[in-house]
Design a protein around this motif. Structure first.
Motif, PDB file in Angstrom:
ATOM      1  N   TYR A   1       0.849  -1.259  -0.212  1.00 24.63           N
ATOM      2  CA  TYR A   1       0.150  -0.100  -0.040  1.00 24.63           C
ATOM      3  C   TYR A   1       0.655   1.378   0.023  1.00 24.63           C
ATOM      4  O   TYR A   1       0.426   2.220  -0.730  1.00 24.63           O
ATOM      5  CB  TYR A   1      -0.926   0.045   1.242  1.00 24.63           C
ATOM      6  N   GLY A   2       1.949   1.211   0.842  1.00 22.14           N
ATOM      7  CA  GLY A   2       2.758   2.434   0.853  1.00 22.14           C
ATOM      8  C   GLY A   2       3.455   2.450  -0.651  1.00 22.14           C
ATOM      9  O   GLY A   2       3.796   3.689  -0.999  1.00 22.14           O
TER      10      GLY A   2
ATOM     11  N   LEU B   1       0.820   4.024  -2.802  1.00 27.64           N
ATOM     12  CA  LEU B   1      -0.016   5.118  -2.329  1.00 27.64           C
ATOM     13  C   LEU B   1       0.159   6.452  -3.522  1.00 27.64           C
ATOM     14  O   LEU B   1      -0.680   7.067  -3.527  1.00 27.64           O
ATOM     15  CB  LEU B   1       0.620   5.374  -1.004  1.00 27.64           C
TER      16      LEU B   1
ATOM     17  N   GLY C   1      -5.358   3.730   4.198  1.00 25.54           N
ATOM     18  CA  GLY C   1      -4.288   2.856   4.673  1.00 25.54           C
ATOM     19  C   GLY C   1      -4.278   2.472   6.175  1.00 25.54           C
ATOM     20  O   GLY C   1      -3.689   1.229   6.571  1.00 25.54           O
TER      21      GLY C   1
ATOM     22  N   THR D   1       3.882   3.352   5.185  1.00 28.36           N
ATOM     23  CA  THR D   1       2.940   3.888   4.492  1.00 28.36           C
ATOM     24  C   THR D   1       3.254   5.063   3.664  1.00 28.36           C
ATOM     25  O   THR D   1       2.830   5.413   2.361  1.00 28.36           O
ATOM     26  CB  THR D   1       1.470   4.074   5.233  1.00 28.36           C
TER      27      THR D   1
ATOM     28  N   PRO E   1      -0.691   6.596   9.924  1.00 29.06           N
ATOM     29  CA  PRO E   1      -0.873   6.954   8.780  1.00 29.06           C
ATOM     30  C   PRO E   1      -1.991   8.251   8.646  1.00 29.06           C
ATOM     31  O   PRO E   1      -1.881   9.055   7.611  1.00 29.06           O
ATOM     32  CB  PRO E   1      -1.534   5.807   7.995  1.00 29.06           C
TER      33      PRO E   1
END
Length: 434
Positions: free
Chosen positions: A36-37, A40, A60, A272, A392
């Motif tokens: 996800y990070g 992003l 997140g 994240t 996050p």
């Protein structure tokens, strides 16, 4: 052939089998959370969804909220129903949710799938931790645990590498589809992973324990001797959860929880937002993903060294020094410097955050007894997830409010110092230098 004795210094084959399978499960979780990070920045630029930094931070945190619930509920359930079944359930659940995340039609559905995936991820750590600790020789537990838990960091390394090579060309959706691949390993785990003998003995299921012992040539006496005052008829002396708050354990429980809170605050805030923070600082996407790679790669080697050091000098000293180093290095990231020094600081941060938390998990798993080991870790991780959830969101808000970029790094640095001080307040274990 001599029976396996976990009191000896030698590492039996069954330990390697269990550690390898748990390593794979942690690899899958590490990929799930780090990806996800990595994507992003692409998500924030995805025109169909038009996400703001605050919304990106909130999404997140959805998986982390699921992990909080999963760590508490599944961590407790594994002490009731057994490690193996729960591990298989968790792997299956988050793999399916990763596949659904890759085809999510809206941010709302994407967030929902991420939340449910978090439920599965949250149960993997306490379950894999308990299995690894219970199948490792006593004098090699920190090292074997560190090896198992490097799967998490390797998963983060893999997510950064995949993103560096494929993200710009193929888009963010394929990154989540890759995260569904671990479901293919479920049949192998069902066939080859042994149930915890410690768990079976603690529950009075001696016949099942003997079958596993015969299969893997394990000396049950060496396991029973570790529980001399534990009940042999399957009845617990007290409820697993209330035992954590007994007069004997409450101080350790509280300071473990505080340490986990700030330790996970640093990890999930950095994993994240690090690529996006580096983009905001003026570095290109490739360099930003390279720093995420360095963060996880340093955790791999750092955790192995920390595992060896913890077996020699004790977990508390190693954790204290590592968190302190992490706080200092993260604060220095606020200063514009050369890429060489920047990579070095991120490397120290990776060792002091992700790598140190691996040893922290092993420490609490060794600190508590077999019948409430997964419960203790699950609840500590659950409380720690509150910090993981907040990080996050806070960074997303700071960026939306146009705060100075250095404020984010100072926030993580303060968390590192508090985590270091908290670990010192945990009482010395009755078994001495664990």
């Amino acid at each position: 052939m001599d029976a396996v004795d976990f009191e000896s210094n030698s590492i039996p084959k069954v330990t390697y089998l269990v550690v390898f399978m748990c390593f794979f499960c942690m690899f899958a979780e590490g990929y799930d959370l780090a990806i996800y990070g990595a994507v992003l920045p692409a998500l924030l630029e995805y025109p169909a969804w038009a996400l703001s930094p605050a919304m990106g931070g909130s999404i997140g945190s959805y998986a982390l909220i699921g992990m909080l619930i999963g760590a508490v509920c599944v961590g407790t359930a594994t002490d009731i129903f057994g490690r193996k079944k729960i591990l298989v359930f968790c792997i299956t659940l988050f793999s399916i949710m990763m596949a659904l995340s890759s085809i999510a039609p809206s941010p709302e559905m994407f967030g929902l799938f991420r939340f449910i995936a978090g439920l599965g991820c949250g149960g993997i750590i306490p379950t894999a931790s308990a299995l690894t600790i219970e199948y490792s020789p006593i004098k090699r537990r920190s090292l074997m645990y560190a090896i198992m838990y490097t799967g998490y960091a390797f998963g983060g390394v893999f997510s950064a590498l995949i993103s560096m090579f494929f993200l710009e060309e193929h888009g963010w959706r394929i990154m989540f589809m890759i995260g569904a691949v671990p479901i293919l390993a479920v049949p192998f785990i069902l066939k080859f992973m042994p149930e915890s003998i410690d768990f079976l003995i603690a529950k009075g299921r001696r016949a099942e324990a003997e079958r596993i012992g015969n299969r893997y040539n394990i000396s049950l006496e060496s396991i029973i001797q570790k529980q001399p005052d534990k009940e042999q008829d399957g009845k617990s002396k007290s409820n697993n959860i209330t035992t954590l708050f007994s007069k004997q354990n409450i101080r350790a429980t509280m300071f473990f929880w505080i340490t986990f809170f700030f330790g996970l605050f640093m990890i999930y805030g950095l994993t994240t937002w690090l690529p996006k923070l580096m983009r905001e600082a003026g570095y290109p996407l490739g360099s930003s993903l390279g720093l995420l790679l360095m963060l996880n790669l340093s955790a791999v080697f750092g955790s192995l060294l920390a595992g060896i050091a913890a077996d020699r000098w004790g977990s508390k000293k190693v954790i204290f020094i590592s968190y302190l180093l992490a706080g200092v290095s993260i604060s220095l990231l606020s200063i514009k410097t050369s890429m060489f020094i920047l990579y070095g600081l991120v490397g120290v941060a990776g060792f002091g955050t992700i790598g140190t938390t691996l040893i922290l998990n092993a420490y609490i798993s060794k600190y508590f007894d077999a019948e409430n080991r997964a419960t203790a870790l699950g609840w500590a991780l659950g409380f720690g997830r509150i910090g993981a959830i907040l990080a996050p969101i806070l960074v997303g808000l700071f960026m939306s409010w146009k705060f100075d970029l250095s404020m984010n790094f100072y926030l993580f640095a303060i968390a590192g110092v508090i985590a270091a001080l908290s670990i010192l307040c945990i009482p010395k274990h009755e078994n001495g230098n664990i």
